[in-house]
Design a protein around this motif. Sequence first.
Motif, short mmCIF file in Angstrom:
data_model
loop_
_atom_site.label_atom_id
_atom_site.label_comp_id
_atom_site.label_asym_id
_atom_site.label_seq_id
_atom_site.Cartn_x
_atom_site.Cartn_y
_atom_site.Cartn_z
N SER A 28 10.10 30.84 -38.84
CA SER A 28 10.93 29.70 -38.47
C SER A 28 11.39 28.92 -39.70
O SER A 28 12.35 28.16 -39.63
N HIS B 144 14.31 24.95 -24.99
CA HIS B 144 14.88 25.06 -26.32
C HIS B 144 14.72 23.75 -27.08
O HIS B 144 14.65 22.67 -26.47
N ILE B 145 14.66 23.85 -28.40
CA ILE B 145 14.41 22.66 -29.22
C ILE B 145 15.59 21.71 -29.21
O ILE B 145 15.44 20.52 -29.48
N LYS B 146 16.77 22.22 -28.91
CA LYS B 146 17.97 21.39 -28.82
C LYS B 146 18.79 21.85 -27.62
O LYS B 146 18.75 23.02 -27.24
N ILE C 7 21.66 26.45 -29.64
CA ILE C 7 21.64 26.77 -31.06
C ILE C 7 21.54 28.26 -31.32
O ILE C 7 21.90 28.74 -32.40
N LEU C 8 21.05 29.03 -30.34
CA LEU C 8 20.96 30.48 -30.54
C LEU C 8 22.29 31.19 -30.27
O LEU C 8 22.52 32.28 -30.77
N THR D 18 16.26 30.77 -36.91
CA THR D 18 16.59 29.90 -35.79
C THR D 18 15.96 30.42 -34.50
O THR D 18 15.43 29.64 -33.69
N TYR D 19 15.99 31.72 -34.30
CA TYR D 19 15.34 32.32 -33.14
C TYR D 19 13.85 32.00 -33.14
O TYR D 19 13.28 31.57 -32.13
N LYS E 100 12.26 29.59 -34.71
CA LYS E 100 12.05 28.15 -34.54
C LYS E 100 12.24 27.74 -33.08
O LYS E 100 11.46 26.95 -32.54
N ASP E 101 13.25 28.29 -32.45
CA ASP E 101 13.57 27.90 -31.07
C ASP E 101 12.60 28.50 -30.06
O ASP E 101 12.18 27.81 -29.12
#
Length: 273
Positions: free
Chosen positions: A2, A132-134, A138-139, A236-237, A239-240
């Motif tokens: 991440s 999801h974090i946002k 984002i993905l 990003t994947y 992290k999410d």
Amino acid sequence: MSCPEAARIILRSSKRVIFELSENDEEVNNYNDINPTLYISLMQCRKVVFDILQNRSLDLNIRCSLALIFANEIQEKIDLNDIKSIKNIKDKYLAEEFIEKIIKNLQNYKGKEYKKYNNMKEILNVFKDLKHIKPNDILGIEDALRYFWQSDTDKEIYLSFHEKFDEHYKEKNYHFEQILVYYIFRYFMKSVFDYDVLAKIKFAVISYIMIKELAVVRFLENREFKEEDMVDIAHTYSKDIEHLEENIENLEMVFETNKVFNIENLLTVMLNL
């Protein structure tokens, strides 16, 4: 993975990953409640999985398919509480003739691009419904669904861009191997606690599939794809998806309940990817 810099380090080398094992002199005063026979067996099996995934004489999707079939056999023995028989399975997969026989049988899954196309829509929707974090996609999962799953003609566009991406990125295809090895190292031995080896292999393979799908979307949007794009998508994947343990738990449950994640359907996806 991440962390962007960690992802960059993981992906930058084209060489096979080598793990160094070492021991310390610290005295063990107490033991946890893991099954020692299972632990030793899984450590040996993880080495087999690494060897399969890093066998560059084989196509990467064949390697993933072999890892899935291997894990499925191990899981069957674990479910029967027949831990000692895991060694026999491990030994089978060290035999070249046995591997060749499986590869020959895998040819039956090829030529099913449309079924793979339909399965991928289901997989993307499963990931879209995770936490999801946002909230701003984002993905790029919603972008993928919008680009490739709006009409019947999108099937050909989807397959065409996958072919173009494979040709464009063939010199860097080792990035996907490194991603797979990362996920095996990160999660495989957790199965010593929950006895679910197959879920760990499925998560590694599905993560590879998802990262590649998102890479194809980026390629479609930019008409090019660079190493830095791969770093961005991979971190990003991670992290999410990975930062919420709830996501991992939910995915492992879905692997059991949603037919798109059974071995047959995953092999269809892998061998037409």
